[in-house]
Design an enzyme around this catalytic site. Structure first.
Site, PDB file in Angstrom:
ATOM      1  CG  ASP A 217      -1.536  -0.628   1.128  1.00  0.00           C
ATOM      2  OD1 ASP A 217      -2.544  -1.370   0.217  1.00  0.00           O
ATOM      3  OD2 ASP A 217      -2.413  -1.706   2.169  1.00  0.00           O
ATOM      4  CE  LYS A 218       0.305   8.598  -1.317  1.00  0.00           C
ATOM      5  NZ  LYS A 218      -0.934   9.794  -1.377  1.00  0.00           N
TER       6      LYS A 218
END
Length: 303
Positions: free
Chosen positions: A137-138
């Site tokens: 994830d970011k």
């Protein structure tokens, strides 16, 4: 008219084709997605598919649309390459960086940096995701496997499917955990109400997370998680499910959200069998400074 080619990765298996395409064309409305399928502009192997088709691993979907093309120019991001040879690379992804661009996401991503620092990248996953075998994830930091050749890409994907890639995370989570260790084994799928979220659902795909408490604090825990499967948001969903959401998680954590950098989750260790030599390789990377500072606050009873 532009042509987009998207390959189905492990975390997307079983999604409806329209849901899968909507995740990639994120600024396209549901009605526009429906029109693409009604107009037979979404194909697999040259044949149009229905919106209800359940995508399978490594399906290659070709979408014809009028959306503006994304041009990926190399950008010097000074990425930390932990390991590299002719076939593979292990790269550290900082917190806050998106792994690859999408049709609607035109900011700089890890892929832009990879194209600057690595001359050749596998093209199995199309032009938007060269070299990308798996993602994090970011706002999760940590190590990523990158395939430089298609030969390596196919081998690494097989290892992910066979659950032989070792992926160890560390996290700070909320609420005291009684057990020293445990295994969470539940199906995880798209949340029926909030499509941006994942959830434990009866019709989801099996997800297995092994956790161990490294240290307990008054209201928090410092834990290690080992992934057996690689579903989207798996650790974040699983820890929320058992009542211990990851600290700082804006989707699955407590409100108000602690901090401004996102969830305190770090992909610490990555181990795999080298596609060409057959030798097992393993690499680790320390957590970002904000993670270590927060642990120090917990040690000092400041949080």
């Amino acid at each position: 008219m532009n042509k987009w080619v998207f390959n189905v990765e492990e975390s997307h298996v079983g999604l409806r084709a329209d849901v899968f395409v909507a995740q990639l064309l994120t600024e396209t409305t549901r009605s526009q997605i429906k029109k693409l399928f009604d107009a037979k502009q979404v194909h697999i192997e040259g044949e149009p598919i229905k919106a209800s088709y359940a995508v399978r691993f490594d399906d290659e979907l070709t979408v014809y649309s009028n959306d503006e093309a994304v041009k990926i120019d190399p950008v010097n991001l000074n990425l930390e390459i932990v390991y590299e040879d002719d076939d593979v690379a292990v790269v550290y992804k900082p917190q806050g960086m998106v792994v690859h661009p999408a049709v609607s996401y035109k900011e700089v991503t890890l892929v832009h940096g990879l194209k600057y620092q690595i001359q050749t990248l596998s093209d199995i996953n199309g032009t938007l995701r060269p070299g990308i075998v798996h993602r994090i994830d970011k706002d999760t930091s940590g190590l990523l496997l990158v395939a430089k050749t298609n030969f390596a890409h196919e081998s690494l994907v097989t290892q992910l499917q066979d659950k032989t890639v070792r992926r160890v995370y560390e996290a700070i989570c909320l609420n005291p955990i009684v057990e020293d260790s445990g295994t969470i084994s539940t199906p995880v799928g798209r949340d029926e109400i909030n499509r941006l979220k994942m959830a434990v659902t009866n019709d989801g795909k099996l997800a297995v997370t092994h956790f161990k408490v490294l240290k307990r604090y008054k209201k928090h825990n410092y834990i290690e998680c080992v992934l057996e499967t690689g579903r989207t948001h798996q650790i974040r969903v699983h820890m929320q499910y058992i009542g211990h959401p990851v600290l700082g998680d804006p989707l699955y954590g407590n409100k108000p959200v602690y901090g401004t950098t996102g969830q305190f989750l770090h992909a610490k260790t990555l181990g795999f069998i080298h596609p060409r030599t057959g030798k097992y390789l393993e690499f680790s990377h320390e957590s970002p400074e904000i993670f270590r500072q927060t642990l120090e606050k917990l040690e000092n009873n400041e949080l």
